[in-house]
Design a protein around this motif. Structure first.
Motif, PDB file in Angstrom:
ATOM      1  N   LEU A 101       0.838  -1.202   0.000  1.00  0.00           N
ATOM      2  CA  LEU A 101       0.000   0.000   0.000  1.00  0.00           C
ATOM      3  C   LEU A 101       0.869   1.246   0.000  1.00  0.00           C
ATOM      4  O   LEU A 101       2.053   1.194   0.331  1.00  0.00           O
ATOM      5  N   ASN A 102       0.262   2.360  -0.381  1.00  0.00           N
ATOM      6  CA  ASN A 102       0.911   3.671  -0.294  1.00  0.00           C
ATOM      7  C   ASN A 102      -0.144   4.764  -0.287  1.00  0.00           C
ATOM      8  O   ASN A 102      -1.229   4.586  -0.845  1.00  0.00           O
ATOM      9  N   PHE A 103       0.183   5.881   0.357  1.00  0.00           N
ATOM     10  CA  PHE A 103      -0.642   7.087   0.283  1.00  0.00           C
ATOM     11  C   PHE A 103      -0.282   7.866  -0.975  1.00  0.00           C
ATOM     12  O   PHE A 103       0.879   7.827  -1.426  1.00  0.00           O
ATOM     13  N   ASN A 104      -1.236   8.640  -1.514  1.00  0.00           N
ATOM     14  CA  ASN A 104      -0.870   9.650  -2.510  1.00  0.00           C
ATOM     15  C   ASN A 104      -0.236  10.835  -1.778  1.00  0.00           C
ATOM     16  O   ASN A 104      -0.359  10.953  -0.550  1.00  0.00           O
ATOM     17  N   PRO A 105       0.481  11.716  -2.493  1.00  0.00           N
ATOM     18  CA  PRO A 105       1.163  12.832  -1.810  1.00  0.00           C
ATOM     19  C   PRO A 105       0.206  13.737  -1.031  1.00  0.00           C
ATOM     20  O   PRO A 105       0.568  14.269   0.019  1.00  0.00           O
ATOM     21  N   GLN A 106      -1.017  13.901  -1.526  1.00  0.00           N
ATOM     22  CA  GLN A 106      -2.006  14.716  -0.812  1.00  0.00           C
ATOM     23  C   GLN A 106      -2.546  13.982   0.417  1.00  0.00           C
ATOM     24  O   GLN A 106      -3.179  14.592   1.289  1.00  0.00           O
ATOM     25  N   MET A 127      -5.899   9.803  -0.440  1.00  0.00           N
ATOM     26  CA  MET A 127      -6.168   8.489  -1.025  1.00  0.00           C
ATOM     27  C   MET A 127      -5.066   7.501  -0.659  1.00  0.00           C
ATOM     28  O   MET A 127      -3.913   7.895  -0.428  1.00  0.00           O
ATOM     29  N   ILE A 128      -5.456   6.240  -0.604  1.00  0.00           N
ATOM     30  CA  ILE A 128      -4.511   5.136  -0.402  1.00  0.00           C
ATOM     31  C   ILE A 128      -4.695   4.178  -1.570  1.00  0.00           C
ATOM     32  O   ILE A 128      -5.829   3.922  -2.000  1.00  0.00           O
ATOM     33  N   VAL A 129      -3.597   3.654  -2.096  1.00  0.00           N
ATOM     34  CA  VAL A 129      -3.668   2.579  -3.082  1.00  0.00           C
ATOM     35  C   VAL A 129      -3.155   1.309  -2.412  1.00  0.00           C
ATOM     36  O   VAL A 129      -2.212   1.347  -1.621  1.00  0.00           O
ATOM     37  N   SER A 130      -3.806   0.182  -2.703  1.00  0.00           N
ATOM     38  CA  SER A 130      -3.387  -1.092  -2.123  1.00  0.00           C
ATOM     39  C   SER A 130      -3.391  -2.173  -3.192  1.00  0.00           C
ATOM     40  O   SER A 130      -4.133  -2.096  -4.171  1.00  0.00           O
ATOM     41  N   GLY A 131      -2.541  -3.171  -2.991  1.00  0.00           N
ATOM     42  CA  GLY A 131      -2.480  -4.322  -3.887  1.00  0.00           C
ATOM     43  C   GLY A 131      -2.588  -5.589  -3.080  1.00  0.00           C
ATOM     44  O   GLY A 131      -2.158  -5.646  -1.924  1.00  0.00           O
ATOM     45  N   SER A 132      -3.179  -6.615  -3.712  1.00  0.00           N
ATOM     46  CA  SER A 132      -3.527  -7.816  -2.951  1.00  0.00           C
ATOM     47  C   SER A 132      -3.248  -9.087  -3.742  1.00  0.00           C
ATOM     48  O   SER A 132      -3.124  -9.079  -4.974  1.00  0.00           O
ATOM     49  N   PHE A 133      -3.229 -10.192  -3.007  1.00  0.00           N
ATOM     50  CA  PHE A 133      -3.167 -11.514  -3.627  1.00  0.00           C
ATOM     51  C   PHE A 133      -4.462 -11.832  -4.384  1.00  0.00           C
ATOM     52  O   PHE A 133      -4.511 -12.799  -5.121  1.00  0.00           O
ATOM     53  N   ASP A 134      -5.511 -11.003  -4.206  1.00  0.00           N
ATOM     54  CA  ASP A 134      -6.736 -11.197  -4.999  1.00  0.00           C
ATOM     55  C   ASP A 134      -6.584 -10.650  -6.424  1.00  0.00           C
ATOM     56  O   ASP A 134      -7.543 -10.667  -7.200  1.00  0.00           O
ATOM     57  N   TRP A 176      -8.622   3.912  -2.261  1.00  0.00           N
ATOM     58  CA  TRP A 176      -9.492   4.186  -1.116  1.00  0.00           C
ATOM     59  C   TRP A 176      -9.515   5.672  -0.798  1.00  0.00           C
ATOM     60  O   TRP A 176      -8.487   6.349  -0.910  1.00  0.00           O
ATOM     61  N   ASP A 177     -10.654   6.153  -0.350  1.00  0.00           N
ATOM     62  CA  ASP A 177     -10.785   7.506   0.178  1.00  0.00           C
ATOM     63  C   ASP A 177     -10.442   7.471   1.664  1.00  0.00           C
ATOM     64  O   ASP A 177     -11.080   6.748   2.439  1.00  0.00           O
ATOM     65  N   VAL A 178      -9.437   8.243   2.060  1.00  0.00           N
ATOM     66  CA  VAL A 178      -8.943   8.176   3.444  1.00  0.00           C
ATOM     67  C   VAL A 178      -9.994   8.670   4.439  1.00  0.00           C
ATOM     68  O   VAL A 178     -10.212   8.062   5.484  1.00  0.00           O
ATOM     69  N   LYS A 184     -13.932   4.544   2.344  1.00  0.00           N
ATOM     70  CA  LYS A 184     -14.633   3.806   1.281  1.00  0.00           C
ATOM     71  C   LYS A 184     -13.700   3.504   0.110  1.00  0.00           C
ATOM     72  O   LYS A 184     -12.796   4.280  -0.201  1.00  0.00           O
ATOM     73  N   CYS A 185     -13.973   2.377  -0.545  1.00  0.00           N
ATOM     74  CA  CYS A 185     -13.223   2.025  -1.742  1.00  0.00           C
ATOM     75  C   CYS A 185     -13.766   2.828  -2.921  1.00  0.00           C
ATOM     76  O   CYS A 185     -14.960   2.779  -3.220  1.00  0.00           O
ATOM     77  N   LEU A 186     -12.885   3.587  -3.582  1.00  0.00           N
ATOM     78  CA  LEU A 186     -13.284   4.421  -4.718  1.00  0.00           C
ATOM     79  C   LEU A 186     -13.225   3.650  -6.027  1.00  0.00           C
ATOM     80  O   LEU A 186     -14.046   3.846  -6.914  1.00  0.00           O
ATOM     81  N   LYS A 187     -12.208   2.780  -6.161  1.00  0.00           N
ATOM     82  CA  LYS A 187     -12.024   2.056  -7.420  1.00  0.00           C
ATOM     83  C   LYS A 187     -11.440   0.686  -7.149  1.00  0.00           C
ATOM     84  O   LYS A 187     -10.610   0.519  -6.255  1.00  0.00           O
ATOM     85  N   VAL A 188     -11.878  -0.283  -7.939  1.00  0.00           N
ATOM     86  CA  VAL A 188     -11.249  -1.609  -7.965  1.00  0.00           C
ATOM     87  C   VAL A 188     -10.681  -1.792  -9.366  1.00  0.00           C
ATOM     88  O   VAL A 188     -11.441  -1.803 -10.345  1.00  0.00           O
TER      89      VAL A 188
END
Length: 319
Positions: free
Chosen positions: A119-124, A127-134, A140-142, A146-150
């Motif tokens: 995972l990582n935050f955007n500079p602002q 938002m958080i981006v995450s990656g998974s074994f799925d 995500w909206d911090v 809530k999840c914004l995009k899959v």
């Protein structure tokens, strides 16, 4: 005699030396990261916890807070840009957001259907981006959690995710051998990078200037790509990496270097331009899984797996 600084040959690096050894966790350490102001260091572990330390004193960094709540091991963590929040990614399929100063849980982000690996935050830091074994990347909206995009990103587990310097792009990597660049706003895949050999990609990171990506692959190789042209510019070898998702970092406080962990229990430093190994830091007793470079001081943190369980802080001697 002083040599002109315009000569191409890099100056010999002032050696990094071991300054501190920390043993904060009961099991393998998975990640180590400095905060963007360099005042804090954080570690995550298979023991289900994350820990922060103050790095502002010259003595051994002292543990400040322990972050608990995950029901399985933590694979990755990240500070928000203002160092107020810490996000963690766990095998329990969730991300958690904590208050750094109190270690209080703020939100649990649910939606992934398998281990959350990176995972990582955007500079602002909204938002958080995450990656998974799925095999998906989620944005995500911090504030709301809530999840914004899959993003149906890959055909194998996602090993690494990062935002560029202005937060407009996301890069993801996977065991499927691909790196993909995404428009962070629309979720549109803008580019797919792949090597001819197609080795599994274990790590990816935007360069500080945002023009390049550093890509680690499980064929003992790091590559620097210009992603706008899709060409790879430089290759860094000498370390061992065929099994684990080992992190690398750009060191920019005193010359430009690439720093990486290795499965031979060492930390490697390459001069970015010449691609030469300029130092190999020895001292860990297991695979060095994660490295982080202090943003303003000549300081490297490294962390190792379960036969070692230590965090080591390396510094260059002051003049």
């Amino acid at each position: 005699m002083a040599t002109p600084s315009d000569l191409a040959e890099p100056e010999p690096i002032k050696p990094y030396k071991l300054k501190h050894t920390l043993t904060p966790h009961k099991r393998a350490i998975s990640a180590v990261k400095f905060s963007s102001d360099g005042k804090l260091l954080a570690t995550s572990s298979a023991d289900k916890t994350a820990i922060t330390y103050s790095t502002t004193t010259t003595s051994t960094p002292t543990p400040l807070q322990t972050f608990a709540g995950h029901s399985q091991g933590i694979s990755d963590l990240a500070f928000s840009s203002d160092s107020r929040h810490l996000a963690t990614a766990s095998d329990d399929t969730t991300l958690r957001l904590f208050d750094v100063s109190t270690s209080s849980p703020i939100k649990t982000l649910t939606g992934h259907t398998n281990y959350v690996f990176c995972l990582n935050f955007n500079p602002q830091s909204n938002m958080i981006v995450s990656g998974s074994f799925d095999e998906t990347v989620r944005v995500w909206d911090v504030r709301s959690g809530k999840c914004l995009k899959v993003l149906p990103a890959h055909s194998d587990p996602v090993t690494s995710v990062d935002f560029n310097r202005d937060g407009s792009l996301i890069v993801s990597s996977s065991y499927d051998g691909l790196c993909r660049i995404w428009d962070a706003g629309t979720g549109h895949c803008m580019k797919t990078l792949m090597d001819d050999e197609n080795p599994p990609v274990s790590f990816v990171r935007f360069s500080p200037n945002g023009k390049f990506i550093l890509v680690g692959t499980l064929d003992n190789t790091l590559r620097l790509w210009n992603f706008s042209t899709g060409k790879f510019l430089k290759t860094y070898t000498g370390h061992v990496n065929s099994k684990y998702c080992i992190s690398s970092a750009f060191s920019v406080t005193n010359g430009k270097y690439i720093v990486s962990g290795s499965e031979d229990n060492c930390v490697y430093l390459w001069e970015l331009q010449s691609r030469k190994v300029v130092q190999k830091l020895e001292g860990h007793t297991d695979t060095v899984i994660s490295v982080s470079c202090h943003p303003t001081q000549n300081m490297i943190a490294s962390a190792a797996l379960s036969n070692d369980k230590t965090v080591k802080i390396w510094t260059q001697d002051e003049d």
